[in-house]
Design a protein around this motif. Structure first.
Motif, short mmCIF file in Angstrom:
data_model
loop_
_atom_site.label_atom_id
_atom_site.label_comp_id
_atom_site.label_asym_id
_atom_site.label_seq_id
_atom_site.Cartn_x
_atom_site.Cartn_y
_atom_site.Cartn_z
N MET A 80 24.63 -12.34 -53.95
CA MET A 80 23.32 -11.77 -53.74
C MET A 80 23.49 -10.35 -53.19
SD MET A 80 20.14 -13.40 -51.73
CE MET A 80 20.39 -13.06 -50.02
N ALA A 81 22.72 -9.41 -53.73
CA ALA A 81 22.81 -8.02 -53.29
C ALA A 81 22.22 -7.87 -51.90
CB ALA A 81 22.06 -7.12 -54.26
N ARG A 82 22.86 -7.01 -51.11
CA ARG A 82 22.36 -6.74 -49.76
C ARG A 82 21.14 -5.85 -49.82
NH1 ARG A 82 26.80 -4.83 -45.69
NH2 ARG A 82 24.86 -4.50 -44.62
N THR A 83 20.25 -6.04 -48.90
CA THR A 83 19.08 -5.19 -48.78
C THR A 83 19.50 -3.86 -48.16
OG1 THR A 83 17.70 -7.13 -48.45
CG2 THR A 83 16.76 -5.02 -47.79
N ARG A 84 19.01 -2.77 -48.73
CA ARG A 84 19.32 -1.46 -48.19
C ARG A 84 18.75 -1.37 -46.78
NH1 ARG A 84 18.34 2.46 -52.46
NH2 ARG A 84 20.44 1.92 -53.02
N GLU A 85 19.58 -0.93 -45.84
CA GLU A 85 19.18 -0.91 -44.43
C GLU A 85 18.82 0.48 -43.94
OE1 GLU A 85 22.31 -2.77 -42.25
OE2 GLU A 85 22.19 -4.61 -43.41
N PHE A 86 18.56 1.40 -44.86
CA PHE A 86 18.16 2.74 -44.44
C PHE A 86 17.13 3.28 -45.42
CE2 PHE A 86 21.65 3.31 -47.36
CZ PHE A 86 21.31 4.42 -48.10
N ASP A 87 16.41 4.26 -44.99
CA ASP A 87 15.37 4.88 -45.79
C ASP A 87 16.01 6.00 -46.62
OD1 ASP A 87 13.27 6.49 -46.71
OD2 ASP A 87 12.09 6.23 -44.89
N THR A 88 16.05 5.83 -47.94
CA THR A 88 16.72 6.83 -48.79
C THR A 88 15.99 8.17 -48.75
OG1 THR A 88 15.56 6.02 -50.75
CG2 THR A 88 17.78 5.17 -50.37
N ASP A 89 14.68 8.14 -48.62
CA ASP A 89 13.91 9.38 -48.54
C ASP A 89 14.32 10.18 -47.30
OD1 ASP A 89 11.70 11.01 -49.66
OD2 ASP A 89 10.78 10.58 -47.71
N GLN A 90 14.43 9.48 -46.19
CA GLN A 90 14.85 10.12 -44.94
C GLN A 90 16.31 10.60 -45.05
OE1 GLN A 90 15.42 7.76 -41.28
NE2 GLN A 90 13.94 9.17 -40.36
N ALA A 91 17.13 9.84 -45.74
CA ALA A 91 18.53 10.24 -45.91
C ALA A 91 18.63 11.53 -46.73
CB ALA A 91 19.31 9.11 -46.60
N VAL A 92 17.83 11.65 -47.77
CA VAL A 92 17.83 12.89 -48.57
C VAL A 92 17.35 14.06 -47.71
CG1 VAL A 92 16.81 14.07 -50.56
CG2 VAL A 92 17.59 11.70 -50.78
N GLU A 93 16.35 13.82 -46.90
CA GLU A 93 15.83 14.86 -46.00
C GLU A 93 16.91 15.34 -45.03
OE1 GLU A 93 12.86 17.44 -44.66
OE2 GLU A 93 12.69 16.06 -46.32
N ARG A 94 17.61 14.40 -44.45
CA ARG A 94 18.67 14.76 -43.48
C ARG A 94 19.85 15.43 -44.19
NH1 ARG A 94 19.47 10.08 -39.21
NH2 ARG A 94 20.50 11.79 -38.13
N ALA A 95 20.18 14.96 -45.38
CA ALA A 95 21.24 15.59 -46.16
C ALA A 95 20.85 17.02 -46.53
CB ALA A 95 21.56 14.77 -47.41
N MET A 96 19.58 17.20 -46.91
CA MET A 96 19.10 18.54 -47.25
C MET A 96 19.30 19.48 -46.06
SD MET A 96 15.27 19.84 -48.30
CE MET A 96 14.66 19.70 -46.62
N ASP A 97 18.94 19.02 -44.89
CA ASP A 97 19.10 19.84 -43.69
C ASP A 97 20.57 20.17 -43.44
OD1 ASP A 97 17.89 21.03 -41.23
OD2 ASP A 97 19.26 19.59 -40.29
N LEU A 98 21.44 19.21 -43.62
CA LEU A 98 22.87 19.44 -43.40
C LEU A 98 23.44 20.41 -44.43
CD1 LEU A 98 25.35 18.72 -41.69
CD2 LEU A 98 25.76 16.82 -43.26
N PHE A 99 23.14 20.21 -45.69
CA PHE A 99 23.61 21.14 -46.73
C PHE A 99 23.05 22.54 -46.48
CE2 PHE A 99 24.08 17.29 -49.61
CZ PHE A 99 25.47 17.35 -49.67
#
Length: 191
Positions: free
Chosen positions: A1-20
């Protein structure tokens, strides 16, 4: 069974954008992204595939957000000159407040010009900005704010180029007097 994603991908893209945006593509390692996003490497790869794909999503977000803000501003403006002055001044102010960061799109164009996906995203955004400016200037000409002999497309191309040059000068730490003078000079093309 696939694990449920435990983070918000939208927020992750936002934080990655800031880092880049702060560090650039080359200076941002996968370890940096894992630490910034607070997720494991497996989760990062499962959600985004690679650093390059996450960068593409971050750049897309930045371009959409900034071009969208300009479009909304110009389309709702009653007069083009004050709207352009406000938009250009806001860009200059952003660079004065944080010159190291600059404009992510300019950073992408200079750092990753050889990457076709990055170059395509930047070019598409530039075309959108140019088209938006041309439309606003065409409406201004129809309302009598712009002389009938002025070419909205040529002016839009100039202003699109000016915006990117101004953003580069902001990153090069041009001072307020320089940037404000450049904005005023650019606006004289509408006379």
């Amino acid at each position: 069974m696939a694990r449920t994603r435990e983070f918000d991908t939208d927020q992750a893209v936002e934080r990655a954008m800031d880092l880049f945006w702060r560090r650039g593509y080359a200076a941002t390692s996968m370890q940096d992204l894992i630490a910034e996003l607070g997720i494991g490497s497996g989760s990062l790869y499962a959600a985004f595939g690679s650093k390059e794909k996450l960068y593409a999503l971050a750049l897309e977000r930045y371009c959409s957000r900034n071009a969208g803000a300009l479009i909304a501003h110009l389309e709702s403006a009653e007069e083009v000159r004050p709207a352009l002055r406000a938009a250009l001044t806001a860009m200059a102010e952003a660079d004065l407040c944080d010159p190291e960061r600059g404009c992510l799109m300019v950073n992408a164009a200079t750092e990753r010009a050889s990457d076709p996906a990055t170059a395509d995203r930047v070019a598409a955004t530039m075309r959108l900005v140019e088209s938006t400016l041309a439309g606003a200037l065409e409406r201004a000409r129809a309302r009598g704010e712009l002389a009938p002999d002025k070419d909205p497309v040529a002016l839009a191309r100039f202003l699109t180029t000016f915006i990117q040059g101004m953003r580069v000068m902001g990153k090069a730490r041009a001072d307020r007097t320089f940037l404000e003078g450049a904005v005023e000079a650019a606006l004289t093309t509408l006379d």
